[in-house]
Design an enzyme around this catalytic site. Structure first.
Site, mmCIF file in Angstrom:
data_model
loop_
_atom_site.group_PDB
_atom_site.id
_atom_site.type_symbol
_atom_site.label_atom_id
_atom_site.label_comp_id
_atom_site.label_asym_id
_atom_site.label_seq_id
_atom_site.Cartn_x
_atom_site.Cartn_y
_atom_site.Cartn_z
ATOM 1 N N VAL A 78 -87.831 19.611 -8.679
ATOM 2 C CA VAL A 78 -87.009 19.145 -9.870
ATOM 3 C C VAL A 78 -86.045 19.775 -10.142
ATOM 4 O O VAL A 78 -86.164 21.118 -10.389
ATOM 5 C CB VAL A 78 -87.874 18.781 -11.168
ATOM 6 C CG1 VAL A 78 -87.047 18.297 -12.353
ATOM 7 C CG2 VAL A 78 -89.145 17.837 -10.997
ATOM 8 N N ASP A 123 -97.028 54.747 -7.580
ATOM 9 C CA ASP A 123 -96.139 53.675 -6.992
ATOM 10 C C ASP A 123 -94.962 54.222 -6.409
ATOM 11 O O ASP A 123 -94.503 55.480 -6.514
ATOM 12 C CB ASP A 123 -95.825 52.777 -8.393
ATOM 13 C CG ASP A 123 -95.027 51.486 -7.893
ATOM 14 O OD1 ASP A 123 -95.480 50.935 -6.720
ATOM 15 O OD2 ASP A 123 -94.510 50.926 -8.676
ATOM 16 N N ASP A 170 -81.539 27.377 -9.746
ATOM 17 C CA ASP A 170 -82.030 26.456 -10.790
ATOM 18 C C ASP A 170 -82.003 27.069 -12.065
ATOM 19 O O ASP A 170 -83.009 28.028 -12.518
ATOM 20 C CB ASP A 170 -83.478 25.950 -10.560
ATOM 21 C CG ASP A 170 -83.745 24.748 -11.294
ATOM 22 O OD1 ASP A 170 -83.270 24.849 -12.412
ATOM 23 O OD2 ASP A 170 -84.543 23.980 -10.603
ATOM 24 N N GLU A 210 -88.560 50.966 -5.280
ATOM 25 C CA GLU A 210 -87.781 49.943 -4.312
ATOM 26 C C GLU A 210 -86.211 50.136 -4.588
ATOM 27 O O GLU A 210 -85.871 49.986 -5.731
ATOM 28 C CB GLU A 210 -88.728 48.616 -4.469
ATOM 29 C CG GLU A 210 -89.924 48.546 -3.650
ATOM 30 C CD GLU A 210 -90.920 48.977 -4.414
ATOM 31 O OE1 GLU A 210 -91.821 49.684 -3.881
ATOM 32 O OE2 GLU A 210 -91.028 48.854 -5.864
ATOM 33 N N HIS A 236 -104.875 32.775 -23.639
ATOM 34 C CA HIS A 236 -106.021 33.689 -23.873
ATOM 35 C C HIS A 236 -105.800 34.757 -22.774
ATOM 36 O O HIS A 236 -105.842 35.838 -23.024
ATOM 37 C CB HIS A 236 -107.292 33.007 -23.733
ATOM 38 C CG HIS A 236 -107.649 32.178 -25.191
ATOM 39 N ND1 HIS A 236 -107.780 33.029 -26.355
ATOM 40 C CD2 HIS A 236 -108.368 31.257 -25.477
ATOM 41 C CE1 HIS A 236 -108.243 32.226 -27.174
ATOM 42 N NE2 HIS A 236 -108.550 30.999 -26.682
ATOM 43 N N GLU A 296 -86.798 25.940 -5.819
ATOM 44 C CA GLU A 296 -87.823 25.052 -5.122
ATOM 45 C C GLU A 296 -87.012 24.834 -3.671
ATOM 46 O O GLU A 296 -85.927 24.855 -3.511
ATOM 47 C CB GLU A 296 -88.247 23.784 -5.821
ATOM 48 C CG GLU A 296 -89.180 23.831 -7.084
ATOM 49 C CD GLU A 296 -89.159 22.947 -7.862
ATOM 50 O OE1 GLU A 296 -90.428 22.645 -8.594
ATOM 51 O OE2 GLU A 296 -88.081 22.278 -8.234
ATOM 52 N N HIS A 310 -103.417 26.584 -24.147
ATOM 53 C CA HIS A 310 -104.314 27.371 -25.008
ATOM 54 C C HIS A 310 -105.109 28.474 -24.139
ATOM 55 O O HIS A 310 -105.011 29.420 -24.239
ATOM 56 C CB HIS A 310 -104.971 26.511 -25.891
ATOM 57 C CG HIS A 310 -106.147 27.051 -26.632
ATOM 58 N ND1 HIS A 310 -105.954 27.214 -28.344
ATOM 59 C CD2 HIS A 310 -107.056 27.837 -26.571
ATOM 60 C CE1 HIS A 310 -106.891 27.697 -28.813
ATOM 61 N NE2 HIS A 310 -107.815 28.291 -27.652
ATOM 62 N N GLU A 311 -105.652 27.957 -23.200
ATOM 63 C CA GLU A 311 -106.662 28.794 -22.353
ATOM 64 C C GLU A 311 -105.783 29.897 -21.604
ATOM 65 O O GLU A 311 -106.173 30.821 -21.446
ATOM 66 C CB GLU A 311 -107.565 28.132 -21.280
ATOM 67 C CG GLU A 311 -108.552 27.124 -22.091
ATOM 68 C CD GLU A 311 -108.945 27.534 -23.181
ATOM 69 O OE1 GLU A 311 -109.462 28.644 -23.390
ATOM 70 O OE2 GLU A 311 -109.234 26.666 -24.112
ATOM 71 N N HIS A 359 -107.208 33.507 -31.292
ATOM 72 C CA HIS A 359 -106.878 32.137 -32.073
ATOM 73 C C HIS A 359 -106.158 32.572 -33.355
ATOM 74 O O HIS A 359 -106.079 33.566 -33.814
ATOM 75 C CB HIS A 359 -108.377 31.685 -32.439
ATOM 76 C CG HIS A 359 -109.179 30.970 -31.279
ATOM 77 N ND1 HIS A 359 -110.240 30.920 -31.142
ATOM 78 C CD2 HIS A 359 -108.612 30.474 -30.344
ATOM 79 C CE1 HIS A 359 -110.780 30.160 -30.279
ATOM 80 N NE2 HIS A 359 -109.786 29.869 -29.520
#
Length: 414
Positions: free
Chosen positions: A214, A278, A227, A281, A150, A221, A146-147, A156
């Site tokens: 995982v 910018d 993956d 690339e 934001h 990873e 939730h945060e 909300h």
């Protein structure tokens, strides 16, 4: 170009900070704290896959020897202090996109989390606070989702908002839902279009991820060549979902410089310039990844001398006003900026440890930003009271000068 940005997979390189109350709550058992954080991030990652966002835990900072800031139940000053600490300390030690403070303190009232809205990639505002409430980690993970929502521009949910569950993640009250509403998805899309945060385009290095490896979680990873997610959901012909290894003959499985399992030839542009500050690339022919984003030197004039380049962008007050208040907005008259001399309420240059400091006369255009909506003579000095209502770093504040640390300094100042 905009559609290419919107369609790109996003990566949030996350650091979670556990405060000293967390340390005491779990009786100084750092293994248990780290395990709880890993479990929270596993759910957080699962929730955000529906938004084409991969959440990667790249750092865990546990305040074993006392808090680095004043952590209290008052969320606003605590969040502000945490953001300042992140900008001045954490970012200098660890490259990341967002930091969440996991606290054992009971926050004021019914609050279990707090974050800035639309602040991803900002040094001081890309932060949130989450209370470690509840015995299970599921509700804590949903609160962090939730945060983080934001930070990603989501407000909300209103009564008219719907998702596939009875309540949705961005409900104003705590909800066990893993679903984002239609409103949240639209909020996030509008935020991406208006702000185009760049840091979330960069995939984390496999050596940067600190959570246990995982195969099948969509994150590259240590020990993996690719993956593509769980076996039942992998649609990538270049990757063996069972082993997370490339299929025979494949050079790559994904990346801006990967096409049909092969490296794209050298010289093909993989990241067009997003502004005149910018630099484009191009693929190297030796890697699936686009080279590190480069840009023209800071301080180079841009937008017909209305601004100066800063980290690949050309920040000017006019565009900041439009982002805050919409089309038909311009920068307010100079007299409005004199409010920043007050050092009271929302009118200041700096805020540190719950204290606010007025702007010096020469720095008034590096504090709160003031805008005027066309034909609105009743409110000639509009402002946004949240931290995103401050003038952006690198913005031109006078001829040959830019805002740096809330001061109007020479454009060539390091």
């Amino acid at each position: 170009e905009q559609q290419r940005y919107l369609n790109a997979t996003k990566y949030i390189k996350l650091v979670i900070v556990a405060d000293n109350v967390m340390v005491r709550k779990y009786t100084h058992n750092l293994i248990d704290i780290r395990k709880r954080i890993f479990e929270i991030v596993n759910i957080l990652s699962l929730i955000y896959l529906s938004m084409n966002i991969n959440v990667a835990l790249v750092g865990v900072d546990i305040w074993t020897n006392g808090d680095k800031i004043n952590v209290t139940s008052a969320v606003e000053p605590t969040l502000a202090s945490f953001g300042t600490w992140r900008e001045r300390d954490l970012l200098n030690r660890k490259t990341h996109d967002n930091a969440q403070l996991l606290t054992g303190i009971n926050l004021n009232g019914d609050t279990v989390g707090y974050a800035y809205i639309g602040s991803m990639c900002m040094p001081k505002q890309s932060v949130g606070i989450v209370q470690d409430h509840g015995k299970t980690y599921h509700l804590v993970a949903v609160t962090m989702a939730h945060e983080l929502g934001h930070n990603l521009g989501m407000d909300h949910d209103r009564d008219s908002c719907t998702c596939l569950a009875n309540s949705c993640i961005m409900s104003a009250t705590i909800s066990p839902s893993y679903q984002f509403s239609d409103c949240s998805q639209n909020d996030h899309l509008r935020y991406l279009i208006s702000h185009t945060p760049q840091c979330i385009l960069n995939e984390p290095l496999r050596t940067d991820i600190v959570s246990p490896e995982v195969c099948g979680n969509y994150l590259l990873e240590e020990g993996e060549e690719c993956d593509c997610g769980p076996l039942w959901n992998c649609q990538n012909p270049c990757c063996n979902a069972a082993t997370c290894k490339l299929t025979p003959g494949a050079q790559c499985a994904e990346g801006l410089c990967c096409y049909q399992c092969r490296f794209i030839k050298a010289g093909n542009v993989c990241r067009p310039p997003r502004s005149e500050c910018d630099i484009a690339e191009s693929c190297t022919g030796q890697s699936a990844h686009c080279p590190t984003d480069r840009f023209h030197r800071n301080g180079q004039p841009c937008l017909n001398n209305h601004g100066y380049c800063y980290n690949g962008n050309c920040p000017i007050m006019l565009y900041q006003c439009i982002a805050l208040f919409g089309a038909g907005t311009t920068v307010a008259e100079d007299v409005c900026f004199n409010y920043n001399l007050d050092g009271q309420g929302f009118f200041y240059c700096r805020r540190e440890n719950d204290r606010i400091f007025p702007c010096a006369k020469e720095d008034v255009k590096c504090g709160r930003l003031y805008c005027k909506v066309y034909n609105d003579n009743v409110h000639p000095c509009r402002y946004q009271y949240l931290d995103n209502g401050m003038v952006d770093h690198g913005t031109k504040c006078a001829v040959g000068k830019v805002c740096s640390n809330r001061q109007c300094v020479d454009v060539n100042t390091p």
